[in-house]
Design an enzyme around this catalytic site. Sequence first.
Site, PDB file in Angstrom:
ATOM      1  N   HIS A 156     -35.675  83.899 169.208  1.00 25.41           N
ATOM      2  CA  HIS A 156     -34.267  83.753 168.836  1.00 25.41           C
ATOM      3  C   HIS A 156     -33.997  82.291 168.516  1.00 25.41           C
ATOM      4  CE1 HIS A 156     -33.387  87.804 170.096  1.00 25.41           C
ATOM      5  NE2 HIS A 156     -34.129  87.566 171.169  1.00 25.41           N
ATOM      6  N   ILE A 157     -33.227  82.063 167.481  1.00 27.93           N
ATOM      7  CA  ILE A 157     -32.870  80.705 167.076  1.00 27.93           C
ATOM      8  C   ILE A 157     -31.852  80.125 168.059  1.00 27.93           C
ATOM      9  CG2 ILE A 157     -31.774  79.333 165.250  1.00 27.93           C
ATOM     10  CD1 ILE A 157     -32.949  81.514 163.280  1.00 27.93           C
ATOM     11  N   SER A 158     -30.857  80.926 168.400  1.00 24.77           N
ATOM     12  CA  SER A 158     -29.814  80.477 169.321  1.00 24.77           C
ATOM     13  C   SER A 158     -30.175  80.882 170.744  1.00 24.77           C
ATOM     14  CB  SER A 158     -28.467  81.090 168.929  1.00 24.77           C
ATOM     15  OG  SER A 158     -28.496  82.496 169.133  1.00 24.77           O
TER      16      SER A 158
ATOM     17  N   ASP B   8     -40.579 100.866 170.251  1.00 22.08           N
ATOM     18  CA  ASP B   8     -41.706 101.797 170.231  1.00 22.08           C
ATOM     19  C   ASP B   8     -42.807 101.321 169.283  1.00 22.08           C
ATOM     20  OD1 ASP B   8     -40.430 103.378 172.100  1.00 22.08           O
ATOM     21  OD2 ASP B   8     -39.786 104.900 170.648  1.00 22.08           O
TER      22      ASP B   8
ATOM     23  N   ASN C   9     -38.266  87.977 165.101  1.00 21.31           N
ATOM     24  CA  ASN C   9     -36.844  87.772 165.342  1.00 21.31           C
ATOM     25  C   ASN C   9     -36.167  88.997 164.753  1.00 21.31           C
ATOM     26  OD1 ASN C   9     -34.132  87.114 165.385  1.00 21.31           O
ATOM     27  ND2 ASN C   9     -34.470  84.968 164.836  1.00 21.31           N
TER      28      ASN C   9
ATOM     29  N   ARG D 134     -25.244  90.361 173.438  1.00 19.65           N
ATOM     30  CA  ARG D 134     -26.510  89.747 173.021  1.00 19.65           C
ATOM     31  C   ARG D 134     -27.435  89.458 174.207  1.00 19.65           C
ATOM     32  NH1 ARG D 134     -25.966  88.404 167.602  1.00 19.65           N
ATOM     33  NH2 ARG D 134     -23.820  88.027 166.943  1.00 19.65           N
TER      34      ARG D 134
ATOM     35  N   TYR E  76     -26.850  78.616 163.644  1.00 22.13           N
ATOM     36  CA  TYR E  76     -28.209  78.786 163.133  1.00 22.13           C
ATOM     37  C   TYR E  76     -28.754  77.582 162.362  1.00 22.13           C
ATOM     38  CZ  TYR E  76     -27.196  83.611 164.306  1.00 22.13           C
ATOM     39  OH  TYR E  76     -26.853  84.758 164.982  1.00 22.13           O
TER      40      TYR E  76
END
Length: 144
Positions: free
Chosen positions: A97-99, A84, A71, A108, A22
């Site tokens: 997403h950072i990664s 929802d 995120n 994931r 991260y």
Amino acid sequence: MKIQIINGPNLNLLGMREPSVYGDQSFSAFFERLKEVFPEIRLDYYQSNVEGEIINKIHETGFDYDGIILNAGGYTHTSVAIRDAIKSVRTPVIEVHISNVYAREEFRHQSMISAVCAGVIGGFGLNSYRLAVEALKIANKTDQ
């Protein structure tokens, strides 16, 4: 233009948590820089480790903001309730997403929220958020 950034669980530890995944910059430091890059946009930031609080923030901002950058952290892979909430609001949501989640553990690779988001950006470190702001700017110009 108003954009709400919402970060989910454990993202309050950016800069300290798994820097190899991260990075070593805190989100608050990055957010200050992001506001300098986009002075014409009102950028608001919210972080919670609690699923219901994230849902409440989506409801609160999902009708009068021009975009939400979300995120959802680990909730990305598990939360039907956040999915929802996204479906229930008018404001477009971009999943961030950072990664690169596809270069990580297999669990994931599945997102409960991608299908109800306007788009997905990931794998570019904290710059994924900047790219999401750019995407919302373009979408806002197109809608006018």
